[in-house]
Design an enzyme around this catalytic site. Structure first.
Site, PDB file in Angstrom:
ATOM      1  N   SER A  61     -20.133  34.305 -14.359  1.00  0.00           N
ATOM      2  CA  SER A  61     -18.624  34.355 -14.199  1.00  0.00           C
ATOM      3  C   SER A  61     -17.978  34.413 -13.044  1.00  0.00           C
ATOM      4  O   SER A  61     -16.965  34.556 -12.451  1.00  0.00           O
ATOM      5  CB  SER A  61     -18.165  36.079 -14.664  1.00  0.00           C
ATOM      6  OG  SER A  61     -19.262  36.860 -14.013  1.00  0.00           O
ATOM      7  N   HIS A  64     -17.965  30.615 -20.541  1.00  0.00           N
ATOM      8  CA  HIS A  64     -17.970  31.876 -20.228  1.00  0.00           C
ATOM      9  C   HIS A  64     -17.361  32.857 -21.254  1.00  0.00           C
ATOM     10  O   HIS A  64     -16.195  32.975 -21.935  1.00  0.00           O
ATOM     11  CB  HIS A  64     -16.798  31.922 -18.856  1.00  0.00           C
ATOM     12  CG  HIS A  64     -16.464  33.491 -18.349  1.00  0.00           C
ATOM     13  ND1 HIS A  64     -15.132  33.930 -18.112  1.00  0.00           N
ATOM     14  CD2 HIS A  64     -17.465  34.355 -18.207  1.00  0.00           C
ATOM     15  CE1 HIS A  64     -15.539  35.172 -17.478  1.00  0.00           C
ATOM     16  NE2 HIS A  64     -16.805  35.314 -17.677  1.00  0.00           N
ATOM     17  N   GLU A 113     -14.167  30.675 -22.374  1.00  0.00           N
ATOM     18  CA  GLU A 113     -13.726  29.598 -21.328  1.00  0.00           C
ATOM     19  C   GLU A 113     -14.750  28.555 -21.182  1.00  0.00           C
ATOM     20  O   GLU A 113     -15.995  28.852 -20.978  1.00  0.00           O
ATOM     21  CB  GLU A 113     -13.478  30.544 -20.041  1.00  0.00           C
ATOM     22  CG  GLU A 113     -12.192  31.310 -19.980  1.00  0.00           C
ATOM     23  CD  GLU A 113     -11.950  31.897 -18.617  1.00  0.00           C
ATOM     24  OE1 GLU A 113     -10.775  31.773 -18.071  1.00  0.00           O
ATOM     25  OE2 GLU A 113     -13.012  32.552 -18.428  1.00  0.00           O
ATOM     26  N   ASN A 122     -10.534  36.125 -15.694  1.00  0.00           N
ATOM     27  CA  ASN A 122     -10.664  37.134 -14.587  1.00  0.00           C
ATOM     28  C   ASN A 122      -9.901  36.950 -13.388  1.00  0.00           C
ATOM     29  O   ASN A 122      -9.624  37.972 -12.605  1.00  0.00           O
ATOM     30  CB  ASN A 122     -12.164  37.136 -14.242  1.00  0.00           C
ATOM     31  CG  ASN A 122     -13.281  37.755 -15.098  1.00  0.00           C
ATOM     32  OD1 ASN A 122     -12.832  38.359 -16.404  1.00  0.00           O
ATOM     33  ND2 ASN A 122     -14.378  37.410 -15.192  1.00  0.00           N
TER      34      ASN A 122
END
Ligand code: A1D88
Length: 643
Positions: free
Chosen positions: A416, A437, A449, A487
């Site tokens: 990440s 992800h 993702e 994120n």
């Protein structure tokens, strides 16, 4: 002898067998999935005319599609429903047709195999007998509430009479579906039959319909004089999870059932309020965004069967368990069996709660294979690295995996925070590495993702998307950039919330403002859940970009209060459960202030090409962060505020 009726319809086929039964199959022309468009319903009306002229001994309604029974009203026609007259016409059409079917003088039976949703279930409920085929794909439900609307074709009246009002309201207010066995158990279906005897069963049950069990006395009272009591309880339940100004449809469903016996034509003001509500249009938009993300996972000929996951920590273990539960054979590698065992145990614990069928549970667990030597890498179609976030360790592992993998297999990292280009640099074929992800908790978060590095092979990214689709997650293609999309947009939002705490607002007040905006969890509780060490690292990365580090975060971090996992963060967690005080008065505009940085960052990431366009970004943020679905996504919300 079987013969077709002379009349040719585009979407329906009517045949009659030697016993005088009419078999009516829906095969919507030009579509993979049956849905009830205006044209399909108009033809059905014609079919009923024909059957009125030559009544059969019984009618069996079924689907000719492999994809399922009927997925409901045609959502493709919903844009036109912004006009109240059109919405009324649509409701009237289905309502009258279902009533007409319910009133025919011959026995009727719906043979349901695969999904039977919304208007599809309402049509099936209008038949005298409902038979379900016991297959994993058979799912029945009234999911209209998820689209911000209500079941308007008689289902609101018929379902409570079949299964009792409490259960019916639960199904209508949550939109959840039930499988074939459960449908039978609840009394929604009259019979549940295996596929190989379904036609014989339908034939015999159509001619000798089973007698409906009358509802128990208490349920009949709930349908009668005690209806207001049931409605009041349902309203209290709904109020716990949906604010009426955010989600009006559940309240409309309760009111329509309680005061109008589920007939929306008797309550034009309710129909109008739902049609006029921006929530309805926005939830429809969310459905379309979801379909768009789903489409990335479809097509192509990559059909992965084996997955190799390295790293049996929470993330790796949960990814492995999820893949096994979706039917893939999974090898799970870590340094020792002792390190893999807790992941297998956790998988067993969570799967045994979800899978009631013991045989199914055993099959899933059999597919989840501990593999300390890593033999599975050589046979896998997808290899996922999910070890701790350390560049050197990951590089070494990826090099090792590359040497042992099939050349055409997907090599993926679940990082990440590390840069994909740095990770792939050490590979023989750097272009094959993709990011996958996943989000925590894997079983609950629908988005994954799919990250492409500069110079990455688009064919590998497409395979990675197909894999994500295969495991029933939504793939979002993104370019390699710090934090990718999800994120990256959460960071500034959490920092803004912490800035508010530095200014003297309590965490409770700040979180309350976000909840009032429609977020599923306040940003400070979210930070506690993610872990303040992780938030701190992300915050420092942002500080390098010029933002000041929040004092409240630094202070908690220095005291070793890292959130939920240490029992203390912005909130205390006695016994693992958050304990919040009362929120103070929420300053006007606080919710908007908190979300503004998230919206701005989303727009920036689209401008930078990290995500291809605004709609995909909105879909990604909704499914990756839980951003208030009724607002249609951060960029859609921003656009709607500016007009
Ligand atoms: C008064 C009455 C109101 C109503 O009835 S409102 C509608 C209520 N029904 C629903 O909300 C169901 C919506 N659909 C779904 O949940 C899912 O879909 C399914 C479970 C039915 C199937 O899921 P999966 O197997 O993953 O396939 P997929 O890619 O979602 O759908 C296949 C194709 O079918 C189209 N489709 C699905 N449902 C509808 C619908 N209700 N109206 C029109 N089209 C529909 C999709 O868009 C897609 O199309 P493409 O193949 O072109 O991508």
């Amino acid at each position: 002898m079987i013969h077709s009726d002379a009349t040719a319809w585009q979407h329906w086929q009517l045949t009659r067998d030697g016993e005088g039964l009419a078999w009516l199959s829906l095969d919507k022309a030009g579509e993979s999935t049956n849905s009830l468009s205006a044209a399909v319903l108009a033809e059905l009306s014609g079919v009923l005319d024909e059957l009125e002229r030559h009544p059969p001994r019984g009618l069996i309604l079924r689907s000719a599609k492999a994809a399922g029974f009927i997925a409901g009203a045609d959502i493709g026609e919903f844009d036109a429903l912004a006009d109240i007259a059109a919405a009324r016409a649509m409701v009237t059409r289905g309502w009258e047709l279902c009533n007409r079917l319910a009133a025919v003088p011959y026995p009727t039976l719906a043979l349901v195999r695969g999904h039977c949703l919304g208007g599809g279930l309402e049509l099936a409920l209008a038949c005298r007998t409902l038979v379900v085929v016991d297959e994993p794909g058979t799912k029945l439900g009234l999911p209209e509430v998820m689209l911000g609307i209500f079941p308007g074709w008689g289902g609101m009246a018929r379902l409570p009479r079949r299964v009792g009002p409490g259960l019916a309201l639960d199904l209508m207010l949550t939109g959840k579906t039930v499988d074939a066995k459960k449908a039978k158990r609840l009394g929604l279906a009259d019979a549940c039959v295996p596929p190989r005897v379904m036609e014989a069963a339908a034939r015999s049950l159509a001619l000798t319909p089973p007698r409906h069990q009358p509802l128990p006395l208490l349920q009949r009272l709930f349908l009668g004089p005690l209806r207001p009591v049931v409605a009041r309880q349902a309203r209290q339940q709904v109020a716990k999870r949906a604010w009426p100004e955010h989600y009006p449809a559940p309240y409309a469903i309760i009111d329509l059932w309680a005061k109008h016996d589920g007939n929306p034509l008797g309550a034009p003001e309710i129909l109008e309020s739902i049609v006029a509500s921006p929530t309805t249009a926005n939830l429809l938009r969310v459905f379309r965004l979801q379909e768009r993300l789903k489409a990335f996972g479809k097509g192509g000929d990559f059909a992965p069967a084996r997955v190799h996951v390295v790293g049996a920590g929470v993330m790796g273990g949960d990814i492995a368990a999820w893949c096994a539960a979706r039917g893939l054979t999974v090898t799970l590698q870590d340094q020792t069996v002792a390190r893999i065992a807790p992941a297998i145990q956790r998988a067993y614990g969570s799967l045994s709660k979800r899978l009631k069928d013991k045989l199914q549970l055993r099959n899933v667990m059999d597919r989840l294979i501990p593999d300390p030597e890593g033999h599975g890498a050589a046979h896998a179609d997808v290899v996922i690295e999910a070890i701790f976030e350390n560049l050197g360790a990951k590089q070494r592992l990826l090099q090792d995996l590359e040497a042992r993998m099939k050349p055409e297999a997907v090599l993926a990292t679940n990082t990440s925070s590390l840069c994909l280009e740095d990770l792939s640099r050490v590979l023989q074929r750097p272009e094959r590495l993709v990011g996958l992800h996943f989000f925590n908790p894997v079983a609950r978060m629908p988005l994954v993702e799919v990250v492409s590095a500069a110079g990455g092979d688009p064919a590998m990214a497409r395979k990675a998307c197909a894999f994500v689709g295969r495991i029933d997650k939504l793939p979002l293609p993104v370019k390699s950039a710090p934090g990718f999309l999800v994120n990256a947009v959460l960071g500034p939002y959490l920092l803004e919330a912490m800035a508010c705490v530095d200014e003297g607002l309590t965490p409770e007040t700040v979180d309350e403002a976000a909840l009032a905006f429609g977020m599923p969890m306040g940003p400070l509780e979210l930070a506690d859940t993610v872990g303040l060490d992780i938030a701190m690292a992300a915050g420092q990365a942002l500080t390098r970009q010029g933002a000041a580090s929040p004092q409240c975060l630094t202070r908690l971090f220095q005291q070793g209060h890292l959130g939920r996992k240490t029992g203390q963060g912005f909130y205390p967690y006695p016994g693992g459960k958050v304990r919040k005080g009362a929120a103070g008065p929420v300053p006007a505009g606080l919710g908007e202030r908190l979300l503004a940085p998230l919206i701005a960052r989303t727009a920036q990431l689209v401008a930078d090409g990290v995500v291809a366009d605004q709609d995909l970004a909105d879909g990604g943020v909704i499914f990756g962060t839980g951003f208030a679905p009724f607002r249609g996504g951060p960029l859609h919300y921003a656009r709607s505020r500016n007009v």
